[in-house]
Design a protein around this motif. Structure first.
Motif, PDB file in Angstrom:
ATOM      1  N   VAL A   4      29.959  36.843  48.053  1.00 49.90           N
ATOM      2  CA  VAL A   4      30.911  35.954  47.012  1.00 49.90           C
ATOM      3  C   VAL A   4      32.123  36.045  48.033  1.00 49.90           C
ATOM      4  CG1 VAL A   4      30.229  36.610  44.730  1.00 49.90           C
ATOM      5  CG2 VAL A   4      31.516  38.030  45.975  1.00 49.90           C
ATOM      6  N   VAL A   5      33.014  34.962  47.890  1.00 51.75           N
ATOM      7  CA  VAL A   5      34.510  35.062  48.606  1.00 51.75           C
ATOM      8  C   VAL A   5      35.312  35.735  47.506  1.00 51.75           C
ATOM      9  CG1 VAL A   5      35.927  33.592  49.736  1.00 51.75           C
ATOM     10  CG2 VAL A   5      33.362  33.070  50.022  1.00 51.75           C
ATOM     11  N   LEU A   6      36.090  36.525  47.876  1.00 58.89           N
ATOM     12  CA  LEU A   6      37.074  36.995  47.058  1.00 58.89           C
ATOM     13  C   LEU A   6      38.468  36.725  47.621  1.00 58.89           C
ATOM     14  CD1 LEU A   6      36.017  40.435  45.605  1.00 58.89           C
ATOM     15  CD2 LEU A   6      36.063  38.345  44.612  1.00 58.89           C
ATOM     16  N   LYS A  16      38.332  37.178  51.422  1.00 57.14           N
ATOM     17  CA  LYS A  16      37.310  38.210  52.265  1.00 57.14           C
ATOM     18  C   LYS A  16      36.010  37.793  51.511  1.00 57.14           C
ATOM     19  CE  LYS A  16      40.757  40.139  53.818  1.00 57.14           C
ATOM     20  NZ  LYS A  16      41.080  40.170  55.428  1.00 57.14           N
ATOM     21  N   VAL A  17      34.951  37.617  52.244  1.00 56.07           N
ATOM     22  CA  VAL A  17      33.457  37.714  51.857  1.00 56.07           C
ATOM     23  C   VAL A  17      32.950  39.173  51.681  1.00 56.07           C
ATOM     24  CG1 VAL A  17      31.179  36.805  52.551  1.00 56.07           C
ATOM     25  CG2 VAL A  17      33.403  35.538  53.343  1.00 56.07           C
ATOM     26  N   LYS A  40      41.208  46.035  39.602  1.00 54.76           N
ATOM     27  CA  LYS A  40      40.596  46.192  38.223  1.00 54.76           C
ATOM     28  C   LYS A  40      39.931  45.191  37.649  1.00 54.76           C
ATOM     29  CE  LYS A  40      44.279  49.652  37.578  1.00 54.76           C
ATOM     30  NZ  LYS A  40      45.368  50.009  36.698  1.00 54.76           N
ATOM     31  N   ARG A  41      40.155  44.008  38.016  1.00 55.08           N
ATOM     32  CA  ARG A  41      39.666  42.747  37.171  1.00 55.08           C
ATOM     33  C   ARG A  41      39.071  41.760  38.227  1.00 55.08           C
ATOM     34  NH1 ARG A  41      43.764  41.344  32.505  1.00 55.08           N
ATOM     35  NH2 ARG A  41      42.057  40.434  31.557  1.00 55.08           N
ATOM     36  N   ILE A  42      38.080  40.962  37.790  1.00 50.24           N
ATOM     37  CA  ILE A  42      37.585  39.731  38.556  1.00 50.24           C
ATOM     38  C   ILE A  42      37.384  38.632  37.662  1.00 50.24           C
ATOM     39  CG2 ILE A  42      35.608  38.907  39.882  1.00 50.24           C
ATOM     40  CD1 ILE A  42      35.030  41.688  40.799  1.00 50.24           C
ATOM     41  N   PHE A  43      37.871  37.422  38.258  1.00 50.05           N
ATOM     42  CA  PHE A  43      38.045  36.214  37.438  1.00 50.05           C
ATOM     43  C   PHE A  43      37.183  35.225  38.094  1.00 50.05           C
ATOM     44  CE2 PHE A  43      41.771  38.628  36.469  1.00 50.05           C
ATOM     45  CZ  PHE A  43      41.925  38.540  34.924  1.00 50.05           C
ATOM     46  N   THR A  44      36.825  34.214  37.359  1.00 47.17           N
ATOM     47  CA  THR A  44      36.129  33.225  38.000  1.00 47.17           C
ATOM     48  C   THR A  44      37.472  31.986  38.329  1.00 47.17           C
ATOM     49  OG1 THR A  44      35.953  31.967  35.876  1.00 47.17           O
ATOM     50  CG2 THR A  44      34.186  33.255  36.368  1.00 47.17           C
ATOM     51  N   PRO A  45      36.955  30.742  38.768  1.00 45.97           N
ATOM     52  CA  PRO A  45      38.127  29.820  39.185  1.00 45.97           C
ATOM     53  C   PRO A  45      38.757  29.567  37.726  1.00 45.97           C
ATOM     54  CG  PRO A  45      36.486  29.398  40.676  1.00 45.97           C
ATOM     55  CD  PRO A  45      36.040  30.549  39.477  1.00 45.97           C
ATOM     56  N   GLN A  46      38.027  29.344  36.808  1.00 44.44           N
ATOM     57  CA  GLN A  46      38.351  28.749  35.468  1.00 44.44           C
ATOM     58  C   GLN A  46      39.191  29.847  34.646  1.00 44.44           C
ATOM     59  OE1 GLN A  46      35.194  28.382  36.476  1.00 44.44           O
ATOM     60  NE2 GLN A  46      35.557  26.410  37.338  1.00 44.44           N
ATOM     61  N   VAL A  61      33.152  31.506  44.374  1.00 44.62           N
ATOM     62  CA  VAL A  61      34.583  31.896  44.732  1.00 44.62           C
ATOM     63  C   VAL A  61      35.088  32.685  43.448  1.00 44.62           C
ATOM     64  CG1 VAL A  61      36.784  31.248  45.402  1.00 44.62           C
ATOM     65  CG2 VAL A  61      34.640  30.014  46.154  1.00 44.62           C
ATOM     66  N   LEU A  62      35.757  33.759  43.786  1.00 37.61           N
ATOM     67  CA  LEU A  62      36.133  34.428  42.812  1.00 37.61           C
ATOM     68  C   LEU A  62      37.436  35.277  42.848  1.00 37.61           C
ATOM     69  CD1 LEU A  62      32.992  36.849  41.769  1.00 37.61           C
ATOM     70  CD2 LEU A  62      33.867  34.709  40.906  1.00 37.61           C
ATOM     71  N   TYR A  63      38.404  35.559  41.832  1.00 40.11           N
ATOM     72  CA  TYR A  63      39.579  36.189  42.176  1.00 40.11           C
ATOM     73  C   TYR A  63      39.763  37.731  41.562  1.00 40.11           C
ATOM     74  CZ  TYR A  63      40.644  31.255  43.033  1.00 40.11           C
ATOM     75  OH  TYR A  63      40.616  29.844  43.625  1.00 40.11           O
TER      76      TYR A  63
END
Length: 331
Positions: A4-6, A16-17, A40-46, A61-63
């Motif tokens: 994934v790309v963060l 970062k990959v 602490k948290r990971i989100f989708t583009p939406q 692609v995540l945030y």
């Protein structure tokens, strides 16, 4: 194995990959080290928060955030970082290099970008598609590297020919380019500062807006070449052996030739309208039939120069080093 790309929450640069591990916690721990935060948290583009690693797909692609809520970014955008292109088309991300994108049907992606109204993407993709088309047709502009490679591969005894070649905007400054055939070549906007072009054939070449400051142009053949708005400040055209630079019919409209050594140069029927020839050495130069309208010749040496039939309307002859005789200007 998936990757994934963060990105940091609220950004679309410096991503970062990561390899997807066995749990969200392990991915958060890896992100904490890379981004130097407490992830602490990971989100989708939406903006959807991911709590199970099974929900992560390959090349997502995540945030990542350090606890704050998802920061909504404007959708359907393009962000460029160096050679990387990140596209978000209808919620689907493309993250790749420009060269890779070109090899994956840029016109199809361009159509998608237009459909979704990604104006920033459209201009970049159009540029990429045009560049690729030029490469396929072999009409792409050569670079300094290409020219150096050709010079090094050509024996001294052989003639190097760049006739009709596209060199638009190339940086050829301070190179030894003596005796090369540039006939009909496109050198628009080229940087030839300090280059040695002695003995070159530049007949009908396009050198408009080029920078030739301090260049050596001894014995050049520039018949009908286009040097409109070019910078030829402090150039040297004089051959110690007495041979003249041939510049008949050349277009030097608006060009800057201040301080150039142009003794015995042949500028018959040349266009020098609005050109700057201040403090030039034009001894024995042939300017017969030349258009010198509004040309600034102040401080220049025109001893024995041939000005017969030249258009001298509004030309400036202040501070002349030698007197200008009527016989030089009247047929």
């Amino acid at each position: 194995m998936k990757r994934v790309v963060l990105f940091l929450n609220g950004t679309d640069v410096n991503g970062k990959v990561f390899m997807v591990t066995h749990s969200v916690e392990e991915l958060l721990a890896a992100a904490s080290v890379k981004f130097e935060i407490v992830a602490k948290r990971i989100f989708t583009p939406q903006g959807g928060e991911i709590e199970d690693i099974k929900l992560v797909r390959d090349d997502d692609v995540l945030y990542v955030s350090n606890g704050e809520d998802f920061i909504l970014r404007e959708q359907n955008k393009i962000a460029r970082c160096s050679d990387w292109v990140t596209l978000n088309v209808g919620g689907k991300y493309f993250s790749t290099t420009r060269s890779t994108l070109i090899n994956k049907e840029p016109m199809r992606v361009l159509e998608e970008a237009r459909f979704y109204g990604i104006e920033g993407a459209v201009s970049i993709l159009e540029e990429m598609a045009i560049d690729e088309e030029k490469r396929e047709k072999g009409t792409a502009s050569l670079t300094r590297h290409d020219v150096l490679k050709a010079i090094m591969c050509t024996p001294i005894s052989s003639e190097l020919r760049f006739q009709g070649v596209n060199l638009v905007g190339a940086d050829l400054s301070r190179l030894d380019l003596r005796n090369i055939n540039f006939k009909y070549a496109n050198l628009h906007g080229c940087s030839l500062e300090g280059a040695n072009l002695s003995g070159c054939c530049l007949e009908r070449a396009d050198l408009s807006s080029a920078n030739l400051e301090g260049a050596h142009l001894v014995c050049v053949k520039m018949l009908c070449a286009n040097l409109e708005a070019a910078n030829l400040h402090s150039c040297n055209f004089e051959d110690p052996g007495g041979l003249s630079a041939i510049m008949e019919g050349v277009n030097l409209k608006g060009a800057n030739l201040e301080g150039s050594n142009m003794a015995a140069v042949n500028l018959r029927v040349a266009t020098l309208k609005n050109a700057i020839l201040k403090n030039c050495d034009l001894r024995s130069a042939c300017l017969a039939g030349a258009d010198l309208q509004s040309c600034d010749l102040s401080g220049s040496d025109l001893h024995e120069a041939n000005l017969r039939g030249a258009n001298l309307k509004d030309a400036v002859f202040d501070l002349m080093l030698t007197p200008l005789h009527m016989s030089q200007t009247i047929r």
